[in-house]
Design an enzyme around this catalytic site. Sequence first.
Site, short mmCIF file in Angstrom:
data_model
loop_
_atom_site.label_atom_id
_atom_site.label_comp_id
_atom_site.label_asym_id
_atom_site.label_seq_id
_atom_site.Cartn_x
_atom_site.Cartn_y
_atom_site.Cartn_z
N HIS A 20 0.76 -1.10 0.08
CA HIS A 20 -0.15 0.20 -0.17
C HIS A 20 0.90 1.46 0.05
CE1 HIS A 20 -2.40 -3.38 1.60
NE2 HIS A 20 -3.51 -2.81 1.24
N ASN A 177 -7.92 11.60 3.81
CA ASN A 177 -7.61 11.76 2.61
C ASN A 177 -9.06 11.48 1.50
OD1 ASN A 177 -7.93 9.02 2.37
ND2 ASN A 177 -5.62 8.40 2.57
N ILE A 179 -10.36 8.91 0.56
CA ILE A 179 -10.31 7.56 -0.23
C ILE A 179 -10.11 6.26 0.57
CG2 ILE A 179 -8.81 6.47 -1.97
CD1 ILE A 179 -10.00 8.83 -3.22
N HIS A 251 -4.23 3.28 -3.38
CA HIS A 251 -4.10 2.64 -2.24
C HIS A 251 -3.37 1.49 -1.80
CE1 HIS A 251 -6.16 0.84 1.29
NE2 HIS A 251 -6.38 -0.27 0.50
N ARG A 346 -18.43 -17.55 39.17
CA ARG A 346 -18.23 -16.10 39.07
C ARG A 346 -18.07 -15.60 40.59
NH1 ARG A 346 -23.98 -12.98 38.64
NH2 ARG A 346 -25.08 -14.42 39.70
N SER A 373 -22.74 -8.54 37.82
CA SER A 373 -22.83 -9.92 37.17
C SER A 373 -21.53 -10.53 37.10
CB SER A 373 -23.60 -9.68 35.98
OG SER A 373 -24.84 -9.04 35.99
N GLU A 400 -17.56 -4.00 24.74
CA GLU A 400 -16.88 -5.17 25.03
C GLU A 400 -15.50 -5.00 23.93
OE1 GLU A 400 -20.03 -4.90 23.91
OE2 GLU A 400 -20.96 -5.84 25.85
N PHE A 426 -20.98 -12.60 24.90
CA PHE A 426 -20.55 -11.40 24.18
C PHE A 426 -19.08 -11.29 23.87
CE2 PHE A 426 -24.26 -9.77 26.62
CZ PHE A 426 -25.25 -9.89 25.51
N ASP A 458 -32.67 -15.68 30.89
CA ASP A 458 -32.45 -14.53 29.81
C ASP A 458 -32.43 -15.09 28.65
OD1 ASP A 458 -32.14 -12.20 31.14
OD2 ASP A 458 -30.20 -12.40 31.44
N HIS A 462 -28.85 -15.00 25.33
CA HIS A 462 -27.58 -14.79 26.22
C HIS A 462 -26.97 -16.01 26.67
CE1 HIS A 462 -29.28 -11.10 26.59
NE2 HIS A 462 -28.49 -10.75 27.66
C1 LIG Z 1 -11.41 -4.53 10.02
C2 LIG Z 1 -10.85 -4.49 8.44
N1 LIG Z 1 -11.60 -4.53 7.55
C3 LIG Z 1 -11.36 -4.53 6.31
C4 LIG Z 1 -9.93 -4.22 5.96
C5 LIG Z 1 -9.56 -4.39 4.65
N2 LIG Z 1 -8.93 -2.99 4.14
C6 LIG Z 1 -7.72 -2.55 4.33
S1 LIG Z 1 -7.41 -0.97 4.12
C7 LIG Z 1 -9.08 -0.79 3.97
C8 LIG Z 1 -9.87 0.72 3.80
C9 LIG Z 1 -8.71 1.72 3.04
O1 LIG Z 1 -9.36 2.77 3.39
P1 LIG Z 1 -8.60 3.83 4.28
O2 LIG Z 1 -8.90 3.45 5.71
O3 LIG Z 1 -8.92 5.15 3.82
O4 LIG Z 1 -7.03 3.78 4.02
P2 LIG Z 1 -6.11 4.42 2.97
O5 LIG Z 1 -7.11 4.33 1.55
O6 LIG Z 1 -6.37 6.10 3.11
O7 LIG Z 1 -4.92 3.93 2.75
C10 LIG Z 1 -9.97 -1.82 4.10
C11 LIG Z 1 -11.22 -2.08 3.69
C12 LIG Z 1 -9.08 -4.33 7.25
N3 LIG Z 1 -7.72 -4.19 7.04
N4 LIG Z 1 -9.60 -4.55 8.38
#
Ligand SMILES: Cc1ncc(C[n+]2csc(CCOP(=O)(O)OP(=O)(O)O)c2C)c(N)n1
Length: 655
Positions: A20, A177, A179, A251, A346, A373, A400, A426, A458, A462
């Site tokens: 990236h 950014n 994006i 990206h 518990r 709890s 959580e 949970f 519950d 639960h």
């Molecule tokens: C929990 C999770 N879901 C999905 C992804 C896959 N993933 C990696 S980067 C990204 C999104 C990229 O967007 P952004 O956070 O804006 O990063 P940028 O494009 O600015 O590098 C995704 C969906 C991940 N790493 N973690």
Amino acid sequence: MANAIRALAMDAVEKAKSGHPGLPMGAADVATVLFTRFLKFDAADPAWPDRDRFVLSAGHGSMLLYALFYLTGYPKMTIAEIERFRQLGSLTPGHPEHGHTPGVETTTGPLGQGLANAVGMAITERHLAALFGGDIVDHTTYVLVSDGDLMEGISQEAIAIAGHLQLKKLIVFYDDNGITIDGPTSLSDSVDQVERFKSAGWAATLIDGHDPSAIAAATEAAKRSDRPSLIACRTTIGFGSPNKGGTAKAHGSPLGAEEIALTRQALGWTSPPFVIPSGIHEVWRAAGERGRPQRLAWEERLAALDSAKRAEFERRLRGELGGRLAAAINGVKRKLADAPKEIATRAASEFALDALTVALPEMIGGSADLTGSNNTLAKGMKALDAADYAGTYIHYGIREHGMVAAMNGMALHGGIIPYSGTFLVFSDYCRPAIRLAALMGQRVILVATHDSIGLGEDGPTHQPVEHLAALRAIPKLKVFRPCDTVETAECWQLALESKDGPSVLVLTRQNLPQLRLGFDEGNRCAPGAYELFAADDDAAVVSLFATGSEVAIATEAKKLLAAQKVSARVVSVPCFELLLAAPEDKRAAIIGKTKVNVAVEAGIRQGWDAIIGSHGAFVGMTGFGASGAYKDLYRHFGITPEKVAEAALARLGKS
Ligand SMILES: Cc1ncc(C[n+]2csc(CCOP(=O)(O)OP(=O)(O)O)c2C)c(N)n1
């Protein structure tokens, strides 16, 4: 200087043919200002305890970290490692891995986790500063988050806790950014992040993330703030790339040779790949040495500290328990031998915690709003809050996921041992953070109560059914399900002694008889399983295996079988992982070789075959539970001594 980061990022991703480049190129100016002017660190000693923490929550931008480590002179981060980006065995894995690459504060990649880890680090800093003084503990936690980090739900939990606790030494840079992978954030998001953070009690501002003086001014202001700070930095993803910058194309894939050549031109960067002009490198290295005098001065202050206080501080940082733990556990067990208790596990856990939290004041407890709890609040514990960071109990609220991720950050920071509670069902809500605790090998302890249909009215929402199996599936996680008060104390001991990994203590709501009478000096749960009740003669034909509340059922079944002249033994299995990790001969000796194996557990069968074999009989759940009184439910689902005895007799051909 920022272009040096950009060049390394695009060249390393190009060579690896994956990765990236966009985030490191876009956030390079922010990182340069932070590392050259603000971050308190000494590249020569990445683990110096009073260093500022820098968490790259958007772990996919790992080349940003690796470039910074290389440029500032972290000893192990050579140019050869940068060239081996994403290759097996390199110090530059795809996403930053704590414990693998010196300087990586936490493993990131699953978005949102790093931000919540940082909250835990910032809490720990405040707590230790309150105990040991600002001369010894005084550092800032910086985080870089991306759009994805802030879209994830966990970010809301983290932001809310941090704002509530007024963690003023937490400073978050948002790589704003616009994006993500699918394209512009406008496809899926309309949140005003600055307003969102403000509403959670943060100081928040929006700046131009390519303007060094704006970045510096905002950081100065954040350092003066009495609240945690968000600095939203408007940036261009893949800054410098004429055709891919500002688009999703920058990206997560290499820019390509042609585009890299154009980017070099646009940035005025003439050096070949992986070569940093010496003048620029020198200034970067100077930034890496900038903090050395601060580190040395800190070492002197530490050396001058009162010797008992210093020894305690150092013990805590090493995570050592000394002899205190065994003494506390044996004290609890002696009391239970003298006066057995028929209580829920518990409550047994609370009984153990009353002693443990006195012996180990580094234990920081908490609960996701289920304190009464989960029985996690021990006698004498006071809340850790904005008014008193010296407290040792955190009311995490109904969060959580944020809670366990914050505990990961606490364990990573060092100096405390975090534990907290929620209902077992949970654990699904915090599973991603539990998994990362296991991946990072961090001592984080989750108390998971209300562990089966035994919670009763519950109902099925639960009542955990698949959760034991699901948790046991996580490598390096220890799942303890003690059967009574004594085992509960022993399992706490094992969890606390598990310095290199997390544990879940699975506990009942309903009362259970104390099966372990008398006093055992040793920890009988240590092998993961043991023969709790031997057969009445030397001719056992049935082994009854059980965990937690079902051990008492197996024990009753043994009596029913005896009445039918069938000799049975009862094996309690408080921890699969320890049993399955034991050497083959030891494990085989515990499991035994009777004609028939029967397991009983109020959950699904998955996982049990490793102990009872595929021919063993299993008495447990095959679907979801139901709402009703717990005794009725046990009868309804056939988890009774009679059914266990019947299963054994059927396997013996006697029914
Ligand atoms: C929990 C999770 N879901 C999905 C992804 C896959 N993933 C990696 S980067 C990204 C999104 C990229 O967007 P952004 O956070 O804006 O990063 P940028 O494009 O600015 O590098 C995704 C969906 C991940 N790493 N973690």
